[in-house]
Design an enzyme around this catalytic site. Structure first.
Site, PDB file in Angstrom:
ATOM      1  N   CYS A  20      -4.872  18.977   4.648  1.00 11.03           N
ATOM      2  CA  CYS A  20      -3.625  19.446   4.357  1.00 11.03           C
ATOM      3  C   CYS A  20      -3.688  19.061   2.930  1.00 11.03           C
ATOM      4  CB  CYS A  20      -2.245  19.352   4.949  1.00 11.03           C
ATOM      5  SG  CYS A  20      -1.648  17.588   5.016  1.00 11.03           S
ATOM      6  N   HIS A  40       5.838  20.307   9.534  1.00 10.34           N
ATOM      7  CA  HIS A  40       5.336  20.660   8.242  1.00 10.34           C
ATOM      8  C   HIS A  40       4.820  22.294   8.505  1.00 10.34           C
ATOM      9  CE1 HIS A  40       4.026  21.194   4.008  1.00 10.34           C
ATOM     10  NE2 HIS A  40       3.147  20.539   4.194  1.00 10.34           N
ATOM     11  N   ARG A  74      -1.685  28.544   0.984  1.00  8.47           N
ATOM     12  CA  ARG A  74      -0.282  28.033   0.906  1.00  8.47           C
ATOM     13  C   ARG A  74       0.626  29.320   0.329  1.00  8.47           C
ATOM     14  NH1 ARG A  74       1.430  22.893   1.513  1.00  8.47           N
ATOM     15  NH2 ARG A  74       3.462  23.788   1.710  1.00  8.47           N
ATOM     16  N   GLN A  98       2.649  24.512   6.328  1.00  9.61           N
ATOM     17  CA  GLN A  98       1.156  24.228   6.018  1.00  9.61           C
ATOM     18  C   GLN A  98       0.298  24.681   7.100  1.00  9.61           C
ATOM     19  OE1 GLN A  98      -0.308  21.812   3.632  1.00  9.61           O
ATOM     20  NE2 GLN A  98      -2.186  22.728   4.826  1.00  9.61           N
TER      21      GLN A  98
HETATM   22  N1   CP Z   1      -0.188  19.751   1.589  1.00  7.31           N
HETATM   23  C1   CP Z   1       1.147  19.572   1.151  1.00  7.31           C
HETATM   24  O1   CP Z   1       2.026  19.739   1.370  1.00  7.31           O
HETATM   25  O2   CP Z   1       1.005  19.323  -0.325  1.00  7.31           O
HETATM   26  P1   CP Z   1       1.772  18.802  -1.215  1.00  7.31           P
HETATM   27  O3   CP Z   1       2.471  17.259  -0.853  1.00  7.31           O
HETATM   28  O4   CP Z   1       1.158  18.443  -2.470  1.00  7.31           O
HETATM   29  O5   CP Z   1       2.915  19.606  -1.572  1.00  7.31           O
HETATM   30  N1  NVA Z   2       1.552  13.769   6.678  1.00  5.02           N
HETATM   31  C1  NVA Z   2       1.638  13.957   5.118  1.00  5.02           C
HETATM   32  C2  NVA Z   2       1.518  15.120   4.616  1.00  5.02           C
HETATM   33  C3  NVA Z   2       1.432  15.509   3.195  1.00  5.02           C
HETATM   34  C4  NVA Z   2       1.291  16.946   2.760  1.00  5.02           C
HETATM   35  C5  NVA Z   2       2.949  13.177   4.537  1.00  5.02           C
HETATM   36  O1  NVA Z   2       3.913  13.570   5.296  1.00  5.02           O
HETATM   37  O2  NVA Z   2       2.909  12.605   3.618  1.00  5.02           O
END
Ligand code: CP
Ligand code: NVA
Length: 311
Positions: free
Chosen positions: A269, A139, A297, A142
């Site tokens: 996050c 990610h 973000r 993030q």
């Molecule tokens: N932290 C993050 O990516 O949040 P969302 O899943 O809401 O996009």
């Molecule tokens: N680790 C989490 C992050 C969400 C923003 C997921 O992948 O669901």
């Protein structure tokens, strides 16, 4: 722009430390430059005027969806957001053909994918930049916002001691990927069986990253400058009860924050599950910077969009 020169944003491991530094600096500048403006107002310069971003979601999203959409609008461009299930992708059209078709309509594509391989296939077949909006593997957007938040709070990243507590998941992986680039120390504390990929930890260490794997969360968080948690059950995980049992001792609570540095910050996050990976006392407490982190973000992604599009 020819395919071979297309600047994708797929993994922090694959982008130079100079480019990542430049993106972070631009994110700080972007945020400062529009202080006081209404959220819907465009930036003073509109570098992405006439540009359009496609956003494809295979999984749910609040922050990623809104921050990219608002970001494109502030940069003077526009976006189209859709669930992949509402596209022919959901009926079996290939990701390769989807990449080729969308490249004829839009200037950049953001994908939130179940499988990182889908993102790679999209990038290999697109002639426009592809941005990773989260996969099962990482990610990166993030972590750019997270690092921006720490700098904004006056913390220089070099040698800063970050402690990840819980599941060694996709968000943890991007912290691993960026460790050598920014020079922070990363401690990862997970139950057995929940550790990050050893191969990626080795690769990061090979590039100079300081990464420690410490099983005991109390030892791991001792003197940490930053404590980081994420959900115990990521999107796509099905073994919910097992995870609740296995991760129970890796909750970030007041006792854990007590052993961290006096001025330690808490990152998450979001979305968070209070009473599971973090207590309300921590996430709603003085050390928590999670809503600045969420806001960033937007600013970090505007800088990523400009970098990808050469603006
Ligand atoms: N932290 C993050 O990516 O949040 P969302 O899943 O809401 O996009
Ligand atoms: N680790 C989490 C992050 C969400 C923003 C997921 O992948 O669901």
């Amino acid at each position: 722009m020819s395919k071979s020169h297309t600047k994708h944003f797929l993994s922090l491991a694959d982008i130079s430390k100079e480019a990542l530094r430049e993106i972070l600096d631009e994110a700080h500048r972007c945020k400062k430059a529009r202080a006081g403006l209404p959220k819907g107002a465009v930036d003073a310069n509109t570098p992405l005027s006439g540009h359009i971003l496609a956003m494809l979601f295979e999984k749910s999203s609040t922050r990623t969806r809104f921050s990219f959409e608002v970001g494109m609008s502030q940069l003077g461009g526009s976006s189209i957001s859709t669930s992949s299930n509402d596209m022919q992708l959901g009926r079996g059209e290939s990701i390769e053909d989807t990449a080729k078709v969308l490249s004829r309509f839009v200037d950049a594509i953001m994908l939130r994918a179940n499988d990182h391989n889908s993102l790679v296939a999209l990038a290999q077949n697109a002639t426009v930049p592809v941005i990773n909006g989260l996969t099962d593997y990482n990610h990166p957007c993030q972590i750019m916002a997270d690092l921006m938040t720490l700098e904004e709070k006056g913390r220089a990243l070099k040698n800063l001691r970050l402690c990840w507590v819980g599941d060694g998941n996709n968000v943890a992986m991007s912290f691993i990927n960026a460790a050598a680039k920014f020079g922070y120390q990363l401690v990862i504390s997970t139950p057995d069986g929940y550790g990050p990929s050893g191969q990626m930890v080795d690769r990061a260490r090979g590039e100079g990253a300081h990464i420690e794997l410490i099983h005991d969360p109390v030892k791991a968080c001792t003197f940490a400058d930053v404590v980081i948690a994420d959900t115990w059950v990521s999107m796509g995980d099905t073994d919910i009860e097992q995870r609740m049992r296995d991760l129970g001792d890796w909750q970030v609570n007041d006792d854990l924050m007590e052993v961290a540095a006096n001025d330690a910050l808490f990152l998450h996050c979001l979305p968070a599950h209070k009473g599971e990976e973090v207590t309300a006392s921590v996430i709603d407490g003085a050390a928590s910077v999670v809503f600045d982190e969420a806001e960033n973000r937007l600013h970090a992604q505007k800088a990523i969009l400009k970098w990808c599009l050469g603006k």
